[in-house]
Scaffold this motif. Structure first.
Motif, PDB file in Angstrom:
ATOM      1  N   ARG A 127      27.837  59.852  27.427  1.00  9.33           N
ATOM      2  CA  ARG A 127      26.587  60.449  26.946  1.00  9.33           C
ATOM      3  C   ARG A 127      25.682  60.793  28.130  1.00  9.33           C
ATOM      4  N   ALA A 128      25.509  59.839  29.024  1.00  7.58           N
ATOM      5  CA  ALA A 128      24.631  60.056  30.182  1.00  7.58           C
ATOM      6  C   ALA A 128      25.148  61.200  31.048  1.00  7.58           C
ATOM      7  N   ASN A 129      26.452  61.295  31.174  1.00 13.12           N
ATOM      8  CA  ASN A 129      27.050  62.351  31.990  1.00 13.12           C
ATOM      9  C   ASN A 129      26.697  63.740  31.447  1.00 13.12           C
ATOM     10  N   ALA A 130      26.675  63.868  30.122  1.00 12.88           N
ATOM     11  CA  ALA A 130      26.306  65.155  29.513  1.00 12.88           C
ATOM     12  C   ALA A 130      24.803  65.412  29.671  1.00 12.88           C
ATOM     13  N   VAL A 131      23.996  64.355  29.574  1.00 14.41           N
ATOM     14  CA  VAL A 131      22.547  64.518  29.799  1.00 14.41           C
ATOM     15  C   VAL A 131      22.302  64.944  31.248  1.00 14.41           C
ATOM     16  N   LYS A 132      23.033  64.327  32.163  1.00 19.11           N
ATOM     17  CA  LYS A 132      22.864  64.666  33.588  1.00 19.11           C
ATOM     18  C   LYS A 132      23.148  66.153  33.816  1.00 19.11           C
ATOM     19  N   HIS A 133      24.137  66.650  33.099  1.00 18.54           N
ATOM     20  CA  HIS A 133      24.497  68.067  33.244  1.00 18.54           C
ATOM     21  C   HIS A 133      23.310  68.970  32.883  1.00 18.54           C
ATOM     22  N   VAL A 134      22.671  68.725  31.735  1.00 11.37           N
ATOM     23  CA  VAL A 134      21.540  69.582  31.347  1.00 11.37           C
ATOM     24  C   VAL A 134      20.277  69.264  32.161  1.00 11.37           C
ATOM     25  N   HIS A 135      20.205  68.043  32.663  1.00 16.90           N
ATOM     26  CA  HIS A 135      19.090  67.680  33.558  1.00 16.90           C
ATOM     27  C   HIS A 135      19.208  68.485  34.864  1.00 16.90           C
ATOM     28  N   ASP A 136      20.412  68.504  35.431  1.00 17.65           N
ATOM     29  CA  ASP A 136      20.623  69.241  36.691  1.00 17.65           C
ATOM     30  C   ASP A 136      20.517  70.751  36.487  1.00 17.65           C
ATOM     31  N   LYS A 137      21.053  71.243  35.356  1.00 19.81           N
ATOM     32  CA  LYS A 137      21.140  72.690  35.141  1.00 19.81           C
ATOM     33  C   LYS A 137      19.830  73.302  34.625  1.00 19.81           C
ATOM     34  N   PHE A 138      19.189  72.618  33.675  1.00 20.94           N
ATOM     35  CA  PHE A 138      18.002  73.209  33.039  1.00 20.94           C
ATOM     36  C   PHE A 138      16.717  72.419  33.308  1.00 20.94           C
ATOM     37  N   GLY A 139      16.832  71.330  34.025  1.00 21.04           N
ATOM     38  CA  GLY A 139      15.647  70.510  34.286  1.00 21.04           C
ATOM     39  C   GLY A 139      15.238  69.668  33.086  1.00 21.04           C
ATOM     40  N   VAL A 140      16.169  69.399  32.181  1.00 20.51           N
ATOM     41  CA  VAL A 140      15.837  68.590  30.995  1.00 20.51           C
ATOM     42  C   VAL A 140      15.226  67.252  31.422  1.00 20.51           C
ATOM     43  N   ASN A 141      14.082  66.918  30.817  1.00 22.77           N
ATOM     44  CA  ASN A 141      13.422  65.648  31.160  1.00 22.77           C
ATOM     45  C   ASN A 141      13.146  64.795  29.918  1.00 22.77           C
ATOM     46  N   MET A 142      13.596  65.271  28.739  1.00 22.66           N
ATOM     47  CA  MET A 142      13.340  64.504  27.522  1.00 22.66           C
ATOM     48  C   MET A 142      14.561  64.543  26.604  1.00 22.66           C
ATOM     49  N   LEU A 143      14.993  63.348  26.235  1.00 18.79           N
ATOM     50  CA  LEU A 143      16.157  63.212  25.365  1.00 18.79           C
ATOM     51  C   LEU A 143      15.635  62.830  23.981  1.00 18.79           C
ATOM     52  N   ALA A 144      15.749  63.771  23.040  1.00 21.54           N
ATOM     53  CA  ALA A 144      15.255  63.501  21.686  1.00 21.54           C
ATOM     54  C   ALA A 144      16.385  62.926  20.841  1.00 21.54           C
ATOM     55  N   THR A 145      16.000  62.074  19.900  1.00 25.25           N
ATOM     56  CA  THR A 145      17.012  61.412  19.081  1.00 25.25           C
ATOM     57  C   THR A 145      16.376  60.940  17.774  1.00 25.25           C
ATOM     58  N   ILE A 146      17.197  60.716  16.753  1.00 22.93           N
ATOM     59  CA  ILE A 146      16.633  60.264  15.478  1.00 22.93           C
ATOM     60  C   ILE A 146      17.198  58.893  15.093  1.00 22.93           C
ATOM     61  N   CYS A 147      17.226  57.986  16.057  1.00 25.74           N
ATOM     62  CA  CYS A 147      17.764  56.650  15.779  1.00 25.74           C
ATOM     63  C   CYS A 147      16.978  55.637  16.600  1.00 25.74           C
ATOM     64  N   ALA A 148      16.613  54.530  15.977  1.00 23.67           N
ATOM     65  CA  ALA A 148      15.792  53.528  16.663  1.00 23.67           C
ATOM     66  C   ALA A 148      16.588  52.787  17.731  1.00 23.67           C
ATOM     67  N   ILE A 149      17.883  52.573  17.483  1.00 21.83           N
ATOM     68  CA  ILE A 149      18.685  51.906  18.522  1.00 21.83           C
ATOM     69  C   ILE A 149      18.805  52.833  19.730  1.00 21.83           C
ATOM     70  N   ASP A 150      18.930  54.128  19.468  1.00 21.64           N
ATOM     71  CA  ASP A 150      18.940  55.082  20.584  1.00 21.64           C
ATOM     72  C   ASP A 150      17.649  54.994  21.371  1.00 21.64           C
ATOM     73  N   ARG A 151      16.534  54.941  20.646  1.00 22.45           N
ATOM     74  CA  ARG A 151      15.252  54.897  21.354  1.00 22.45           C
ATOM     75  C   ARG A 151      15.116  53.585  22.138  1.00 22.45           C
ATOM     76  N   ALA A 152      15.779  52.539  21.643  1.00 20.34           N
ATOM     77  CA  ALA A 152      15.744  51.265  22.361  1.00 20.34           C
ATOM     78  C   ALA A 152      16.702  51.280  23.546  1.00 20.34           C
ATOM     79  N   ALA A 153      17.873  51.859  23.346  1.00 20.54           N
ATOM     80  CA  ALA A 153      18.939  51.712  24.345  1.00 20.54           C
ATOM     81  C   ALA A 153      18.970  52.817  25.391  1.00 20.54           C
ATOM     82  N   LEU A 154      18.609  54.025  24.994  1.00 22.29           N
ATOM     83  CA  LEU A 154      18.778  55.147  25.926  1.00 22.29           C
ATOM     84  C   LEU A 154      17.832  55.116  27.143  1.00 22.29           C
TER      85      LEU A 154
END
Lengths: 178, 539
Positions: free
Chosen positions: B466-493
């Motif tokens: 998961r992080a590897n795919a986020v890194k890709h859009v972070h490097d390519k598009f400057g993504v700085n926010m990972l949105a999600t609809i799960c509380a465990i995601d918000r706790a763990a990510l």
């Protein structure tokens, strides 16, 4: 021919062998997967490793730019720092390059110039290995930092913001009264 | 000098690493620190009435098992084979084609072959063959069978707590084998031996006793939400007025307690409050419950019975308050429990009505059986009907990507609604690569009760794809926010990003909605819910 020129000619073979040595530190079933799956998102470990080793080899043959070395060494070490490797096993692959290079040069005549160049090249590999140790330690420290602070950052801060935690008074009067 | 090794080889042999060339059955399992969660607190096990509560330590040789533990396992295995047809089929049907092998985030991240879904299932199947099949009984190891020993039990425990029940492997299985269900069975068996982990056992007991995972009592729950009210007033000038435990409300709102008690979920909770306030004048009559104060259900990671008990309180509260239907917040496994189990477990909820949006009149027919609507469906419908006034530019500092949480995506097929909401509240949205989103999404690595602190290495390994795919859009598009609809995601990510992709923060989708929402009577908004300056408002 200079050592660097000799190695430049054999760069692809050297990097491929280096990659094999790194992925062979994983169990057979895993190394087979790491070698065969080419999609970088399905196989982040294999692809990160391959990409990083190629750049590290370029730097060894080129400018030895510190920032480039660190930015491509970091992803491999970052992965190995959390996997099932002892510290020595996590970074030992960097030294393996020395053996690979000697193996590739075994049918060449080693004159004194080449031997001196080889010693200097070994020194460069040592420098990268030392940078590898530093990155490994930074990763481990980061893990312990996250372990220590995750809950505090999430829950304690939320309660504190909400004013649900009674802080100690600023002056000592209260405790002095006790 | 006498301390130096006698010969160099001795030292080299210790460092030289050649992994085992033996087959998996002959490769012993070593329980490694950082890869497992602490054993359950006996008090919690006792409280929910599960057997064999005791202090034990996974690293000890002696797990203090009951004397007849083998008999307990055999009988529990047999009972489940009879009771769950799917389990029996999954034990028999696998042809070891390997389609699932490299699809598991834990295999990809740890590189441990026993995390290949096929092999993880084989850990159980080998004992199944030995105990329940003729071929296994006669041919033993040749037929892939092995006896249940203490080492086998420990191996089971180690690896079935390295599965987040995310079901990515099942997407690729030509037979549709759901490894999550195999893990569920294994964990049920562990619970009969008192072998749960504490990150599951204590939240389950707290939820059963007090109503939520942390054991926060109703008054503290209310106080926390009242703080959000003050905070919202400070930032928007609008006083929102939530209602609690209101009998006769039309809708009961239930969300994971993580939204109320832990950052960054708290900002999502503030988002709910603002959205509900905004809709009040349009006819929304909704209430929060301080008793059904948990959407999450760690019973789901314990046993079917425990899942049922915790799920039941949500419906009991809906009945007590006399609401028409339930609106559910941004949660992961709550939605899997609702969508896949509720109907036959605690249903039919015939005392509730088929959900209809009081604002748009939309009938949520997909929720007719459970009477429970997802906040993203609800919000997407509002936006579609032009019921929300939004200023997308307020989120222009957020370059957003969306992580499909395993349960809403693979468990209930929700892909487009949250994306629709994000695209209508943010100008800068970028998708991660297609083989890492929607039905192929990679787990956060911390689901199914594994988001403890002591297993951080496991979480970082499991979250690597998961992080590897986020890194890709972070490097390519400057993504700085990972949105999600799960509380465990918000706790763990946040921890995952901290290790793999620093510079990326985590948000709930409703937080983005609230930032963009133009509230009637609001003052000039200068900061977002996190107190960060809005675009153009930097000093």
């Amino acid at each position: 021919m200079k050592l660097e020129e000799l190695l430049e000619q054999k760069k692809k073979v050297i990097v491929d062998k280096w990659f094999d040595i790194v992925v062979d530190t994983y169990p057979t079933d895993t190394s087979r997967f790491l070698k065969s799956q080419k999609n970088p998102f399905s196989n982040p470990v294999g692809n990160t490793t391959q990409k990083s080793l190629a750049v590290l080899m370029d730097e060894l043959l080129g400018k030895m730019d510190t920032d480039t070395i660190n930015s491509f060494l970091d992803p491999i070490i970052r992965i190995r720092a959390i996997q099932d490797f002892t510290p020595s096993r996590a970074v030992s692959f960097l030294f393996s390059l020395k053996e690979i290079i000697r193996d590739q040069l075994k049918d060449k005549d080693f004159n004194e110039t080449i031997l001196i160049a080889l010693t200097q090249f070994d020194r460069k590999i040592d420098l990268i290995a030392m940078a590898g140790f530093d990155i490994y330690m930074k990763c481990r420290e980061k893990i312990y930092d996250i372990k220590a602070n995750e809950e505090k950052n999430r829950t304690f801060k939320a309660f504190e913001r909400a004013g649900l935690i009674k802080e100690l008074p600023d002056n000592k009067t209260e405790s002095q009264l006790v | 000098m006498s301390d130096l090794p006698k010969n160099n080889n001795e030292l080299i042999e210790k460092i030289d690493y050649n992994p085992s060339q033996k087959g998996w059955m002959d490769t012993p399992t070593e329980i490694r620190k950082g890869m497992y969660c602490y054993a359950s607190n006996p008090k919690s096990v006792e409280y929910i009435g599960l057997p064999n509560a005791r202090q034990w330590n996974p690293l000890d040789d002696d797990w203090k098992l009951p004397a007849n533990w083998k008999e307990i396992v055999h009988n529990a295995f047999k009972e489940r084979l009879d009771r769950f047809r799917s389990f029996k089929v999954f034990m028999d049907i696998c042809v070891r084609c390997g389609a699932c092998a490299d699809k598991c985030h834990f295999f990809i991240g740890t590189g441990d072959p026993k995390n290949m879904p096929v092999l993880r299932a084989e850990l159980l199947r080998s004992v199944y063959r030995n105990d329940f099949t003729t071929a296994g009984k006669i041919f033993g190891k040749v037929a892939g069978a092995r006896e249940l020993t203490l080492d086998v039990l420990k191996e089971w425990w180690y690896y079935f707590f390295q599965c987040t029940e995310c079901r990515r492997c099942s997407v690729f299985c030509p037979y549709g084998i759901d490894t999550a269900e195999i893990t569920i069975m294994a964990r049920e068996i562990f619970n009969l031996l008192g072998l749960n982990i504490d990150w599951i056992a204590t939240p389950s007991a707290n939820c059963y006793r007090t109503g939520n995972h942390l054991g926060i009592q109703p008054h503290a729950y209310k106080e926390m939400i009242e703080f959000f009210v003050d905070d919202i007033e400070e930032k928007t000038g609008v006083v929102v007025e939530p209602s609690f435990n209101k009998k006769g409300a039309d809708i009961l709102f239930i969300t994971p307690s993580g939204d109320v008690f832990a950052d960054p979920g708290t900002y999502t909770a503030m988002g709910y409050l603002m959205l509900f306030h905004y809709l009040k004048e349009q006819g929304l009559n909704i209430t929060w419950s301080t008793y059904a104060s948990e959407g999450g259900n760690f019973g789901f990671f314990t046993s079917h019975e425990m899942m049922k008990r915790l799920n039941a309180k949500m419906y009991a509260e809906a009945k007590r308050l006399g609401v028409k239907w339930i609106l559910g917040g941004e949660c992961g496994h709550m939605w899997r429990v609702i969508t896949q189990y509720m109907e036959t477990m605690n249903g039919p909820a015939d005392f509730l009505q088929n959900p209809v949006s009081p604002i748009t009149g939309t009938k949520f027919e997909n929720a007719n059986s459970t009477k429970m609507v997802h906040i993203s469906e609800f919000t997407a419908d509002l936006i579609y009907h032009g019921k929300l006034k939004l200023d997308k530019s307020r989120n222009d500092n957020q370059i957003v990507t969306f992580h499909d949480s395993c349960n809403p995506s693979r468990g209930m097929g929700m892909f487009e609604e949250p994306r629709y909401v994000i695209k209508n509240t943010c100008n800068r949205f970028y998708e991660m690569p297609s083989n890492t989103i929607k039905e192929q999404t990679f787990c956060c690595g911390s689901g199914s009760g594994l988001n403890a602190g002591e297993d951080m290495e496991l979480r970082m390994c499991g979250g690597l794809p998961r992080a590897n795919a986020v890194k890709h859009v972070h490097d390519k598009f400057g993504v700085n926010m990972l949105a999600t609809i799960c509380a465990i995601d918000r706790a763990a990510l946040p921890a995952l990003m901290n290790y793999w992709v620093p510079g990326v923060d985590v948000t709930g989708v409703t937080e983005l909605v609230a930032n963009a929402l133009i509230m009637p009577g609001e003052k000039e908004r200068t900061v977002n819910l996190r107190d960060e300056p809005l675009p153009g408002m930097e000093e």
